[in-house]
Write a protein that holds these residues in place. Structure first.
Motif, mmCIF file in Angstrom:
data_model
loop_
_atom_site.group_PDB
_atom_site.id
_atom_site.type_symbol
_atom_site.label_atom_id
_atom_site.label_comp_id
_atom_site.label_asym_id
_atom_site.label_seq_id
_atom_site.Cartn_x
_atom_site.Cartn_y
_atom_site.Cartn_z
ATOM 1 N N ASP A 202 13.531 15.048 53.520
ATOM 2 C CA ASP A 202 13.624 14.999 52.028
ATOM 3 C C ASP A 202 15.056 16.197 51.752
ATOM 4 O O ASP A 202 14.632 16.999 52.188
ATOM 5 N N TRP A 203 15.516 15.737 50.821
ATOM 6 C CA TRP A 203 16.272 16.840 49.924
ATOM 7 C C TRP A 203 15.633 17.185 48.862
ATOM 8 O O TRP A 203 14.876 16.622 47.993
ATOM 9 N N LYS A 280 7.461 15.606 50.185
ATOM 10 C CA LYS A 280 8.249 15.225 49.079
ATOM 11 C C LYS A 280 8.475 16.312 48.130
ATOM 12 O O LYS A 280 7.563 17.175 47.845
ATOM 13 N N TRP A 281 10.017 16.736 48.034
ATOM 14 C CA TRP A 281 10.241 17.842 46.974
ATOM 15 C C TRP A 281 9.552 17.428 45.688
ATOM 16 O O TRP A 281 9.639 16.359 45.006
ATOM 17 N N THR A 282 9.269 18.494 45.130
ATOM 18 C CA THR A 282 8.849 18.350 43.579
ATOM 19 C C THR A 282 10.178 18.394 42.648
ATOM 20 O O THR A 282 11.273 18.731 43.101
ATOM 21 N N SER A 283 9.816 18.583 41.432
ATOM 22 C CA SER A 283 10.919 18.658 40.491
ATOM 23 C C SER A 283 11.774 20.014 40.384
ATOM 24 O O SER A 283 12.667 20.158 40.129
ATOM 25 N N ASN A 284 10.697 20.946 40.943
ATOM 26 C CA ASN A 284 11.318 22.303 41.132
ATOM 27 C C ASN A 284 11.836 22.555 42.534
ATOM 28 O O ASN A 284 11.121 22.091 43.359
ATOM 29 N N PRO A 285 13.275 22.735 42.607
ATOM 30 C CA PRO A 285 14.030 22.864 43.787
ATOM 31 C C PRO A 285 13.435 23.683 44.910
ATOM 32 O O PRO A 285 13.636 23.762 46.199
ATOM 33 N N ASP A 286 12.398 24.581 44.371
ATOM 34 C CA ASP A 286 11.833 25.598 45.293
ATOM 35 C C ASP A 286 10.805 25.282 45.842
ATOM 36 O O ASP A 286 10.079 26.136 46.422
ATOM 37 N N ILE A 287 9.903 24.070 45.381
ATOM 38 C CA ILE A 287 8.964 23.786 45.602
ATOM 39 C C ILE A 287 8.647 22.564 46.362
ATOM 40 O O ILE A 287 9.228 21.377 45.852
ATOM 41 N N LEU A 288 8.044 22.586 47.758
ATOM 42 C CA LEU A 288 7.719 21.382 48.466
ATOM 43 C C LEU A 288 6.547 20.881 48.334
ATOM 44 O O LEU A 288 5.569 21.869 48.652
ATOM 45 N N SER A 289 6.097 19.504 48.287
ATOM 46 C CA SER A 289 4.776 19.105 48.317
ATOM 47 C C SER A 289 4.619 18.467 49.636
ATOM 48 O O SER A 289 5.411 17.816 50.258
ATOM 49 N N VAL A 290 3.729 18.713 50.532
ATOM 50 C CA VAL A 290 3.126 18.329 51.563
ATOM 51 C C VAL A 290 1.702 17.808 51.639
ATOM 52 O O VAL A 290 0.797 18.669 51.104
ATOM 53 N N PHE A 332 6.275 13.374 40.263
ATOM 54 C CA PHE A 332 6.206 14.756 39.419
ATOM 55 C C PHE A 332 6.998 14.542 38.230
ATOM 56 O O PHE A 332 8.180 13.888 38.283
ATOM 57 N N LEU A 333 6.420 14.922 37.244
ATOM 58 C CA LEU A 333 6.957 15.298 36.232
ATOM 59 C C LEU A 333 7.772 16.384 35.710
ATOM 60 O O LEU A 333 7.955 17.250 36.617
ATOM 61 N N ASP A 334 8.702 16.275 34.655
ATOM 62 C CA ASP A 334 9.392 17.578 34.669
ATOM 63 C C ASP A 334 9.040 18.932 34.607
ATOM 64 O O ASP A 334 9.579 19.793 35.232
#
Length: 723
Positions: A202-203, A280-290, A332-334
């Motif tokens: 995922d990007w 899946k990446w969250t709305s924050n580009p530095d936080i990845l959800s796994v 993920f919300l904003d």
């Protein structure tokens, strides 16, 4: 045991049969597509929310076009892409947009691999310049455009690549990929089949990072299938397939930082023998959800990974005495709070959590199930979903605010309603059918549910069916083994309650499934009508373990598959057999896959109840099936040998008295033909008479050419001769 409720959909049929002829259904018509419904092409909602695009082929010129239409009027507004202007690319089979819709990924020459996976040739079309270029001369897998539309990632020969359109730079992110050893960026066979996804990367939101999974399957046992074809020598397909209790692939997580040209493995903790069923990446580009799940699949951690420090943090933990279902509902919300679905209160519902994992609110509540999650409208703070609140054989569309207020039923007609929303949720296309109404498609207002315009219907099919002896489904519930079970029944024309009729039962019965549903017919339903025209009564019963009645009912079969479900089918057969109009000496049962496992068990374990059974592509011992599905419900064979052996048909062949037809495809990569071969050998050694058929080079679906027609001819003749 008693019938508790009947709700027949007969008004339509009274009108229909006023003009009806006695024309009988035939298998040639059924499998030749004579009663196929008219549908809608798959559409993409444009970001404006007022338009959608569809892929269309001009039957005269042979060109493929991406056409754009207005939601409100249905009129075409423009042709976005036409293969007539694409040079060597004379046609394409699919497309996807970049987030800004300025670039389009076009797919062609697609070749199916397994159920969900394929490889193909891909081109990038630049909308502003109308330019086009090929991503690779080779067939690639699972390409995905970056959110900014300037890059693409894809998998080739089990390695993951990144191509930057702006700089022209191509980077091979991994180099250790090798067939049947190492896979980067796509899933192995068992993840694809049981966790329902193929692209394992995922990007990030800023298009600078790619997170991906790596599968080391070197220690996973291999399975091989002979593919006979038409050549002098057969070919062999060899792939990694972890059967229950065997070793899985070792999965690991990596983050590639494109701007820094760095690749790092992320250590998620001290997990052993675990799955990563979603990233899946969250709305924050530095936080990845796994999502990390233990092998028993009854403990799930939602982990947030800091992409800068590679530090994992568990923000949500779910436990269940049985198992936890994996979904794609995580949104993920904003503010990086998130929407999640869970069965933790006993029914599948929607929850809203803070970024920290603290529960903000349970959005939906009640003794009913959420059956689909459509999305979140951030402008109006509304969630759209589908549920069975209006009866668990029905489906309805609802909206509700994020705080759980202002719930509104948007769908109006009773039956099966599904929705495809526009990008801004202002409109949705309603897909409706029930047991008396073939599919209707309408554009509806996203706030009120009111119909804006009719799109298409299948009245032409109704007019055609007016010439046939259509047999309605009669829905009811019956009390069996302390539970209220959903059923439907199809009776012969001129049904006479003073006569005795043979009974033919269909079921699937797998965990979480549903076969009794208020929706329009499939091909099998016409077959059942055909059998009813021959004087059979056809019945379907959803027993314990099936879905949409709460977690307790669904998970009642845990660690003992094929016990309570079989008891329910046997008890249902005895119940129907005690009715004045059923000949209890002529009861048959059939099923496919899990249903074949069930029908075999019913015949072997209740030889005095069932006269005959048909099993198509059955599991005959759960020891032969894959780790993820089987262990979810049974644990491993090492931990629960009785759960495997006490209910496997292969161990109960001595009970066979009636007539048995066993069918399999030789190239079934899912339920291997090994299941049938082992059962055949057991039946032979028990000196039992039975019929069987193996369809060469056919997979789990057993189709292609006249294969389905041949199969149903064989099954029909078997029923007529033995029931």
């Amino acid at each position: 045991m008693k019938i508790t409720k009947l709700f027949f959909g007969i008004l339509f049929f009274i009108g229909l049969t006023t003009y009806a002829q006695d024309k009988a259904f035939t298998l040639d018509e059924i499998w030749g597509g004579a009663f196929r419904t008219e549908g809608l092409q798959s559409l993409y909602s444009m970001k404006s929310g007022t338009e959608y695009s569809v892929l269309e082929k001009d039957q005269v010129s042979g060109t493929t076009n991406i056409e754009v239409y207005s939601y409100e009027t249905g009129e075409k507004t423009k042709t976005l892409v036409s293969s007539s202007s694409l040079g060597d690319l004379s046609t394409f089979q699919g497309y996807s947009f970049s987030k800004d819709e300025n670039r389009i990924l076009l797919s062609s020459e697609l070749k199916q691999i397994y159920r969900r996976s394929s490889e193909g040739i891909y081109h990038i079309y630049d909308v502003p310049s109308k330019g086009i270029f090929k991503v690779s001369d080779k067939k690639i897998q699972s390409p995905m455009l970056s959110p900014d539309g300037n890059k693409i990632a894809y998998v080739l020969d089990n390695n993951i690549y990144m191509l930057n359109f702006v700089t022209g730079q191509e980077v091979q992110l991994t180099d250790d990929g090798k067939k049947n050893e190492i896979i980067n960026g796509i899933t192995d066979w068992v993840y694809e089949e049981e966790f329902s996804f193929v692209r394992a990367f995922d990007w990030s939101a800023d298009s600078n990072k790619i997170a991906f999974l790596r599968f080391d399957e070197r220690e996973v046992p291999e399975f091989s299938m002979d593919v006979y074809g038409k050549d002098l020598y057969q070919k062999q397909q060899v792939f990694k397939y972890p059967k229950a209790g065997e070793k899985n692939a070792k999965v690991s997580l990596f983050i590639a930082d494109i701007s820094a040209m760095a690749l790092d493995e992320v250590k998620l903790g001290t997990y052993k023998d675990f799955y990563i069923p979603r990233l899946k990446w969250t709305s924050n580009p530095d936080i990845l959800s796994v999502q990390v799940m233990n092998r028993h699949q009854n403990n799930l951690d939602l982990i947030f990974v800091d992409a800068k420090t590679k530090t994992p943090k568990v923000v949500l933990n779910e436990k269940d005495e049985a198992y936890i279902d994996i979904t794609d509902n995580l949104t993920f919300l904003d503010d990086n709070s998130f929407i999640w679905t869970s069965e933790k209160d006993g029914y599948n519902h929607i929850y809203h959590y803070a970024e920290t994992g603290e529960l903000i609110s349970q959005v939906t509540k009640g003794t009913w199930e959420i059956t689909d999650y459509y999305g979140y409208d951030k402008k109006n703070k509304k969630i759209y979903y589908q549920s069975v609140e209006n009866g668990n054989i029905n489906r309805d569309i609802y909206s509700i605010t994020l705080d759980g207020k202002d719930k509104k039923r948007l769908s109006q007609k009773e039956g099966s309603n599904d929705a495809e929303f526009s990008a801004d949720f202002s409109f949705y296309i309603n897909y409706f059918s029930n047991a008396t109404t073939p599919y209707e498609y309408s554009l509806n207002n996203g706030k009120t549910g009111k119909v804006v315009r009719e799109i298409t219907n299948n009245k032409g099919l109704l007019e055609k069916l007016a010439g046939y002896d259509v047999r309605p489904k009669e829905f009811s519930t019956i009390e069996i083994n302390g539970e209220t079970l959903n059923t439907w029944m199809i009776k012969p024309k001129d049904f006479d309650p003073k006569k005795k009729y043979p009974l033919f039962m269909y079921q699937y019965s797998g965990p979480g499934s549903q076969s009794v549903r208020n929706s329009w017919y499939g091909a099998n339903d016409y077959w059942y009508m055909m059998l009813a025209q021959e004087g059979y009564i056809v019945v379907c019963v959803d027993g314990k373990g099936t879905g949409f009645k709460g977690a307790k009912f669904k998970k009642a079969t845990q660690n003992d598959l094929g016990n309570l479900e079989v008891q329910d089918q046997i008890a249902a057969a005895k119940y129907f057999g005690a009715l004045d109009y059923i000949d209890a000496s002529r009861i048959g049962i059939w099923g496919w896959s899990y249903g074949g496992f069930m029908s075999s068990n019913c015949l072997f374990k209740a030889p005095d109840t069932f006269k005959m059974a048909i099993a198509v592509a059955p599991v005959t011992s759960w020891r032969f099936y894959d780790t993820i599905y089987t262990e979810r419900y049974l644990m491993t064979p090492q931990e629960n040998a009785k759960g495997y052996d006490n209910n496997s048909p292969i161990n109960f062949v001595d009970g066979l008295k009636g007539k048995f037809l066993l069918v399999h495809g030789s190239a079934d990569d899912n339920v291997h033909v090994q299941n049938t071969m082992q059962l055949v050998e057991a039946l032979v050694q028990a000196n039992k008479d039975f019929d069987w058929a193996v369809y060469p080079d056919k997979n789990h679906g057993i189709y292609g050419g006249k294969t389905r027609l041949h199969l149903y001819n064989k099954m029909t003749n078997f029923i007529k001769n033995n029931l």
